[in-house]
Design a protein around this motif. Structure first.
Motif, short mmCIF file in Angstrom:
data_model
loop_
_atom_site.label_atom_id
_atom_site.label_comp_id
_atom_site.label_asym_id
_atom_site.label_seq_id
_atom_site.Cartn_x
_atom_site.Cartn_y
_atom_site.Cartn_z
N ASN A 65 0.81 -1.22 0.00
CA ASN A 65 0.00 0.00 0.00
C ASN A 65 0.84 1.26 0.00
OD1 ASN A 65 -2.23 -1.63 0.13
ND2 ASN A 65 -2.38 -1.54 2.38
N ARG A 66 2.15 1.13 0.23
CA ARG A 66 3.04 2.30 0.26
C ARG A 66 3.52 2.70 -1.13
NH1 ARG A 66 4.20 4.39 5.42
NH2 ARG A 66 3.14 3.04 6.91
N ARG A 67 3.18 1.93 -2.15
CA ARG A 67 3.60 2.24 -3.51
C ARG A 67 2.40 2.59 -4.37
NH1 ARG A 67 8.69 1.16 -5.21
NH2 ARG A 67 10.08 0.09 -3.74
N CYS A 68 2.62 3.43 -5.36
CA CYS A 68 1.58 3.83 -6.30
C CYS A 68 1.19 2.62 -7.15
CB CYS A 68 2.07 4.96 -7.18
SG CYS A 68 0.91 5.40 -8.49
N PRO A 69 -0.08 2.27 -7.22
CA PRO A 69 -0.47 1.10 -8.01
C PRO A 69 -0.25 1.30 -9.51
CG PRO A 69 -2.41 2.28 -7.23
CD PRO A 69 -1.22 2.92 -6.57
N THR A 70 -0.14 2.55 -9.97
CA THR A 70 0.04 2.83 -11.40
C THR A 70 1.50 2.86 -11.79
OG1 THR A 70 -2.00 4.14 -11.39
CG2 THR A 70 -0.51 4.44 -13.27
N HIS A 71 2.33 3.63 -11.03
CA HIS A 71 3.73 3.84 -11.39
C HIS A 71 4.70 3.02 -10.56
CE1 HIS A 71 1.50 7.63 -12.41
NE2 HIS A 71 2.08 7.41 -13.59
N ARG A 72 4.20 2.31 -9.54
CA ARG A 72 5.01 1.48 -8.67
C ARG A 72 6.09 2.28 -7.97
NH1 ARG A 72 2.40 -1.97 -6.91
NH2 ARG A 72 4.33 -3.01 -6.18
N LYS A 73 5.83 3.56 -7.77
CA LYS A 73 6.76 4.41 -7.03
C LYS A 73 6.21 4.68 -5.62
CE LYS A 73 8.75 6.77 -11.04
NZ LYS A 73 9.04 8.09 -11.67
N ILE A 74 7.13 5.12 -4.76
CA ILE A 74 6.74 5.38 -3.38
C ILE A 74 5.78 6.56 -3.32
CG2 ILE A 74 7.60 6.05 -1.10
CD1 ILE A 74 10.21 4.69 -1.80
N ILE A 127 -0.52 10.02 -3.64
CA ILE A 127 0.02 9.89 -5.00
C ILE A 127 1.55 9.90 -4.95
CG2 ILE A 127 -1.99 10.99 -6.06
CD1 ILE A 127 -0.38 13.56 -6.27
N CYS A 128 2.17 9.45 -6.07
CA CYS A 128 3.63 9.48 -6.19
C CYS A 128 4.03 10.71 -7.01
CB CYS A 128 4.13 8.21 -6.85
SG CYS A 128 3.61 8.03 -8.58
N VAL A 129 5.31 10.88 -7.21
CA VAL A 129 5.79 12.05 -7.94
C VAL A 129 5.33 12.02 -9.39
CG1 VAL A 129 7.99 10.94 -8.51
CG2 VAL A 129 7.85 13.45 -8.43
N SER A 130 5.24 10.83 -10.00
CA SER A 130 4.80 10.73 -11.39
C SER A 130 3.33 11.12 -11.53
CB SER A 130 5.01 9.31 -11.92
OG SER A 130 6.38 8.98 -11.92
N CYS A 131 2.50 10.73 -10.51
CA CYS A 131 1.09 11.13 -10.52
C CYS A 131 0.97 12.64 -10.50
CB CYS A 131 0.35 10.54 -9.33
SG CYS A 131 0.20 8.74 -9.35
N ARG A 132 1.86 13.28 -9.79
CA ARG A 132 1.81 14.74 -9.67
C ARG A 132 2.20 15.41 -10.97
NH1 ARG A 132 4.89 18.47 -5.09
NH2 ARG A 132 3.88 20.43 -5.69
N LEU A 133 3.09 14.76 -11.74
CA LEU A 133 3.63 15.40 -12.94
C LEU A 133 2.91 15.01 -14.22
CD1 LEU A 133 7.45 15.02 -12.16
CD2 LEU A 133 6.02 17.05 -11.88
N ASP A 134 2.11 13.94 -14.17
CA ASP A 134 1.52 13.47 -15.44
C ASP A 134 0.27 14.25 -15.85
OD1 ASP A 134 -0.45 12.64 -13.74
OD2 ASP A 134 -0.24 10.51 -14.12
N GLY A 135 -0.14 15.22 -15.05
CA GLY A 135 -1.24 16.09 -15.44
C GLY A 135 -2.56 15.76 -14.80
N GLN A 136 -2.74 14.53 -14.30
CA GLN A 136 -4.02 14.16 -13.71
C GLN A 136 -4.33 15.00 -12.47
OE1 GLN A 136 -4.29 10.03 -12.73
NE2 GLN A 136 -6.37 10.19 -11.90
#
Length: 524
Positions: A136-145, A157-166
């Motif tokens: 549960n500590r990782r993003c289910p989409t990007h597999r990042k912390i 959310i992870c850093v990629s969730c923050r940057l991908d525009g969603q």
């Protein structure tokens, strides 16, 4: 932790290499699982074949297996301890479960003290308290912390969730910031719950005090009642003795009179018998000259007994006198013990027209009131209610009193008590909407009790439209009863009354436009 591991080693069966299950002891002192040692002895049938698997001691007869209760308890406690303390174990200790002290989000592994010392100290290796839900500590989409929190979507959310525009235009916080805010909300909620808990504790304390006071009053009441009946029994016995004496006195007087009459009649009877004897002698005479010369009395020698018997009066017990003595004695006994019998006074309530609102009609010698759409056009004064309410002429500042009221089948109404100082205008002037009044209320065929604008539902279904209002001023109790058979308590208010109380009434139409009517019942 090492000591716990050593203890576990000592609790392993040498045959199955697992923790003892129903451990038993041999005479040599060695312990085994019951099933394990029984399987061994099954293959050792001949004398001399039974041997201890550990020390090889020979038993000429199959030894009796004694359950090792102490060892059994130790095993059970160890299992409980492991279930509680080892819920998260070290990922790298594969041979023996060792409790974890930290979990690494990056490695998705849990670490004991030994493996924690050699673990990477790099910043990306985020350490948390031991947990089994590292996934549960990782993003289910990007597999990042997960490092951030989207306040609009309420999700981590992870850093990629923050940057991908969603979540680009959403308000984003770090997990630390969001966590602190969440903690603040929790602290605020805790404070509210703490306040509610304190209020509950105060109410519980008040209720416990009330229960204790009721228990004390109950004990005093029982003592009073016991003393009352003891006194009543003594007084009744005295009254019984007195009445027995009165009855015996009347009996003696009647008996004396009857005895005297019997004596006189016996004398008359003897006189008659003597006369009869003389007459019989005359009848037996053979000489007619002698017979004719014998002079007879006018009544043939018989006195006027019959006339006396017809005119005499026979005495009897005076039942009415005895009944009156009984009634008088009982009345005297009860009147002397009103203080103990809790006698309440039935009061004759009459309505005060000077307080009546213009939507109330008053009739029946100031005993009947009904709601009307027609305005009565009474002169407006400071004492008159704006709405369809009215007070009684009588007021009560001490003692126990009650009055009965009968209601119509339809309409809304309120009956209760009120201080004369209650407001006469505005919504707070309604009976039960302020601190100066208490009432039983019917609205849309539902019954509640109301004081200070707070309602309590009456727990019983009302069957009879006759009610009693009972006031115990000193005790601070106002009770409402349904006059069914037997009479049933609906609710009791407890308060500290500070002003004289008037009976109070409110009337209105129901949702169907049916008007209400109340009648004060006068005892006859």
């Amino acid at each position: 932790m090492a000591a716990m591991a050593d203890l576990r080693e000592e609790l392993l069966c040498s045959l199955c290499l697992n923790l003892y299950t129903d451990p038993v002891s041999l005479r040599c002192g060695h312990n085994f699982c019951r099933d394990c040692i029984e399987k061994v002895f099954q293959n050792q049938n001949r004398p001399g074949d039974c041997k201890c698997p550990n020390c090889r001691r020979v038993f000429w007869e199959r030894p009796e297996l004694q359950r090792n209760i102490t060892l059994c308890n130790i095993v059970e406690r160890l299992q409980v301890t492991e279930q509680q303390g080892f819920s998260v174990t070290c990922t790298y200790c594969v041979h023996l479960p060792v409790p974890a002290v930290k979990s690494c989000v990056m490695c998705e592994a849990s670490l004991c003290e030994l493996h924690l010392n050699v673990h990477s100290k790099a910043p990306e290796h985020v350490l948390t308290n031991p947990t089994q839900s590292l996934e549960n500590r990782r993003c289910p989409t990007h597999r990042k912390i997960l490092e951030y929190y989207c306040t609009e979507d309420a999700t981590c959310i992870c850093v990629s969730c923050r940057l991908d525009g969603q979540h680009g235009e959403h308000r984003i916080q770090t997990l630390q910031e969001a966590g602190e805010k969440k903690k603040e909300e929790i602290r605020h909620l805790l404070q509210e719950l703490k306040t509610k808990k304190e209020e509950m504790e105060k109410r519980i304390k008040r209720l416990e005090i009330h229960r204790r006071n009721v228990k004390e009053r109950s004990a005093k009441a029982k003592k009073k009642v016991a003393a009352l009946f003891e006194d009543l029994t003594r007084r009744l016995e005295d009254l019984e003795t007195k009445l027995h004496g009165d009855i015996s006195q009347q009996e003696a007087q009647v008996s004396l009179s009857v005895t005297d009459q019997i004596r006189r009649l016996e004398e008359k009877k003897d006189e008659i018998a003597g006369k009869m004897s003389s007459l019989e002698e005359l009848c037996s005479m053979a000489d007619p000259v002698t017979l004719l010369q014998e002079r007879l009395s006018d009544n043939n020698g018989v006195s006027d007994t019959e006339e006396e018997e017809d005119g005499e009066e026979l005495g009897d017990l005076d039942v009415e006198l005895i009944s009156e003595a009984l009634r008088s004695g009982l009345s005297h006994i009860l009147s002397d013990r009103k203080d103990v019998v809790y006698v309440s006074e039935a009061v004759d309530i009459s309505l005060d027209v000077d307080t009546a609102g213009n939507s109330i009609e008053i009739a029946g010698n100031l005993k009947i009131l009904s709601w009307t759409k027609n305005t009565a056009n009474r002169q407006q004064t400071a004492q008159r209610f704006q709405y369809s309410q009215v007070l009684s002429v009588q007021s009560f500042s001490a003692g126990r009193h009650y009055w009965d009221v009968e209601s119509s089948k339809w309409g809304d109404w309120r009956i209760g008590v009120s201080y004369a100082s209650a407001a006469r205008h505005g919504d707070l002037s309604w009976i039960g909407h302020n601190r100066q009044s208490w009432c039983l209320r019917r609205r849309n065929e539902e019954y509640t009790v109301r004081h200070d604008n707070e309602d309590h539902l009456v727990p019983h279904r009302i069957m009879v439209l006759r009610f009693r209002v009972h006031l115990d001023y000193e005790a601070g109790q106002l009770s409402f009863y349904e006059l069914c058979d037997p009479m049933r308590l609906l609710y009791t208010f407890t308060a500290s009354f500070t002003e004289p109380l008037h009976a109070a009434f409110y009337l209105w139409e129901d949702v169907y436009g049916r008007r209400s009517c109340l009648r004060i019942i006068t005892e006859t």
